[in-house]
Motif scaffolding. Structure first.
Motif, mmCIF file in Angstrom:
data_model
loop_
_atom_site.group_PDB
_atom_site.id
_atom_site.type_symbol
_atom_site.label_atom_id
_atom_site.label_comp_id
_atom_site.label_asym_id
_atom_site.label_seq_id
_atom_site.Cartn_x
_atom_site.Cartn_y
_atom_site.Cartn_z
ATOM 1 N N TYR A 46 0.826 -1.204 0.000
ATOM 2 C CA TYR A 46 0.000 0.000 0.000
ATOM 3 C C TYR A 46 0.864 1.260 0.000
ATOM 4 C CZ TYR A 46 -4.763 -1.753 0.452
ATOM 5 O OH TYR A 46 -5.992 -2.312 0.197
ATOM 6 N N TYR A 50 0.256 4.109 -2.708
ATOM 7 C CA TYR A 50 -0.186 5.431 -2.264
ATOM 8 C C TYR A 50 0.810 6.509 -2.658
ATOM 9 C CZ TYR A 50 -2.476 8.836 0.750
ATOM 10 O OH TYR A 50 -3.150 9.943 1.214
ATOM 11 N N ALA A 103 -7.511 -1.844 6.437
ATOM 12 C CA ALA A 103 -7.428 -1.728 4.976
ATOM 13 C C ALA A 103 -8.815 -1.733 4.351
ATOM 14 C CB ALA A 103 -6.589 -2.872 4.411
ATOM 15 N N TYR A 104 -9.745 -2.473 4.940
ATOM 16 C CA TYR A 104 -11.117 -2.497 4.418
ATOM 17 C C TYR A 104 -11.897 -1.228 4.772
ATOM 18 C CZ TYR A 104 -11.947 -7.021 2.217
ATOM 19 O OH TYR A 104 -11.967 -8.067 1.340
ATOM 20 N N TRP A 106 -10.617 1.884 6.039
ATOM 21 C CA TRP A 106 -10.015 3.196 5.804
ATOM 22 C C TRP A 106 -10.026 3.454 4.300
ATOM 23 C CZ3 TRP A 106 -4.873 4.843 8.584
ATOM 24 C CH2 TRP A 106 -4.773 6.238 8.549
ATOM 25 N N THR A 110 -6.926 3.561 1.535
ATOM 26 C CA THR A 110 -6.657 2.297 0.838
ATOM 27 C C THR A 110 -7.588 2.040 -0.348
ATOM 28 O OG1 THR A 110 -8.159 1.026 2.273
ATOM 29 C CG2 THR A 110 -5.876 1.306 3.016
ATOM 30 N N GLY A 115 -9.469 -0.895 -3.966
ATOM 31 C CA GLY A 115 -8.023 -0.981 -3.943
ATOM 32 C C GLY A 115 -7.339 0.221 -4.575
ATOM 33 N N ILE A 116 -6.062 0.045 -4.881
ATOM 34 C CA ILE A 116 -5.244 1.090 -5.505
ATOM 35 C C ILE A 116 -4.629 0.515 -6.777
ATOM 36 C CG2 ILE A 116 -3.184 2.530 -5.268
ATOM 37 C CD1 ILE A 116 -3.726 2.725 -2.307
ATOM 38 N N SER A 209 -5.130 -4.649 -2.956
ATOM 39 C CA SER A 209 -6.435 -4.614 -2.304
ATOM 40 C C SER A 209 -6.300 -5.205 -0.901
ATOM 41 C CB SER A 209 -7.463 -5.408 -3.110
ATOM 42 O OG SER A 209 -7.166 -6.796 -3.038
ATOM 43 N N PRO A 210 -7.312 -5.036 -0.046
ATOM 44 C CA PRO A 210 -7.234 -5.598 1.312
ATOM 45 C C PRO A 210 -7.079 -7.111 1.347
ATOM 46 C CG PRO A 210 -8.946 -3.935 1.202
ATOM 47 C CD PRO A 210 -8.487 -4.170 -0.198
#
Length: 300
Positions: A46, A50, A103-104, A106, A110, A115-116, A209-210
């Motif tokens: 992450y 980010y 992660a799920y 926030w 995230t 996801g990113i 992703s989480p």
């Protein structure tokens, strides 16, 4: 193309092998089983995604991800190293689940379930990693460096001291060794290798992703270490190859590939409880010894 597909499978084996080598520092050489290592993996992943979303370059993002990964590992170590055995397992499991939940939830950081996405790959020394072949060879170089680092670590006084804390912690403490400090530095080495593998994973999938932080991911990498042979250098590599091939290649032909993977793991535990690599060495020695005895003939 089939060739590109298997090159991508090879890349997956290599960066998951680095992940398994990092966990093996704790499981094999320190005697500490972690069920939250996927959370450390996800933190570094992450961090890369980010930083790239904020507009930073690849080099800055990689460096920041390594630093954040090591800091997260240090916090993990400070919270979990007060206990060993089942206590250590449960603490790492709880910490991993906390980060997975963050992660799920926030979403602003995230992206939650979305996801990113990572839209680009770096180009070290002018070679863009957008090509599967280039990415494979770059991952291979990083993997070989990780293997060399592990070989130096195992043969170093620090590696010997860590194995001493695994086998006889009270005696090592009586000899003047700081057992907690040795285990703490081992955790940092494990976290560094985990962060390296996470960075390669993000650039390979170009998505985080989480699900990457889930308990299933931690169990899979632990399965790689145990099946291949904890406390060996090649064991986690063989275990990573086994799990990745079953997940990616065999699953295309067998619908119940989870059952097959579980059956393979049970067979390894029964037939080779020390792992594939040490078990294969033991069987080879037995075969060689019996062959020599057969050639020598009966004693007069």
């Amino acid at each position: 193309m089939p060739g590109v597909y298997y090159i991508n499978v090879g890349s997956q084996i290599l960066f998951y092998a680095i992940f398994a080598l990092g966990l093996n520092v704790l499981v094999g050489y320190a005697g500490l089983v972690s069920l939250g290592h996927a959370a450390l993996f996800g933190v570094s992943a992450y961090a890369v995604g980010y930083m790239l979303q904020l507009g930073f370059g690849h080099m800055a993002s990689i460096i920041v991800a390594l630093i954040i990964g090591v800091i997260a590992t240090a916090i993990f170590a400070l919270l979990s190293l007060r206990s060993t055995g089942i206590g250590f397992i449960m603490i790492t499991l709880a910490l991993g689940q906390i980060l997975w939940g963050l992660a799920y939830r926030w979403i602003s950081l995230t992206g939650g379930d979305n996801g990113i996405n990572v839209t680009s790959r770096p180009a070290p020394f002018g070679y863009p990693l957008s090509s599967p072949v280039t990415f494979y060879y770059t991952t291979l170089v990083v993997f070989l460096l990780a293997i060399a680092a592990m070989a130096v670590f195992v043969r170093s006084p620090f590696g010997a001291a860590l194995m001493g804390t695994r086998d006889q912690p009270r005696r090592m403490n009586a000899l003047g060794y700081h057992v907690l400090a040795i285990r703490f530095w081992a955790c940092l080495l494990s976290g560094l290798l985990t962060s390296v593998s996470a960075i390669l994973f993000v650039y390979y999938t170009q998505f985080i992703s989480p699900q990457t932080l889930s308990l299933t991911s931690s169990a899979e990498v632990l399965l790689m270490v145990i099946s291949g042979g904890p406390g060996t250098i090649l064991g986690p590599v063989v275990g990573a190859g086994l799990v990745v091939v079953v997940k990616t290649v065999v699953s295309g032909f067998i619908e119940r590939w989870n059952f097959l993977l579980g059956a393979i793991f049970v067979a390894i535990v029964i037939l080779m409880p020390e792992g594939i690599v040490p078990g294969s060495v033991r069987l080879w020695r037995l075969m060689t010894r019996s062959r020599k005895n057969g050639k020598a003939g009966p004693a007069p």
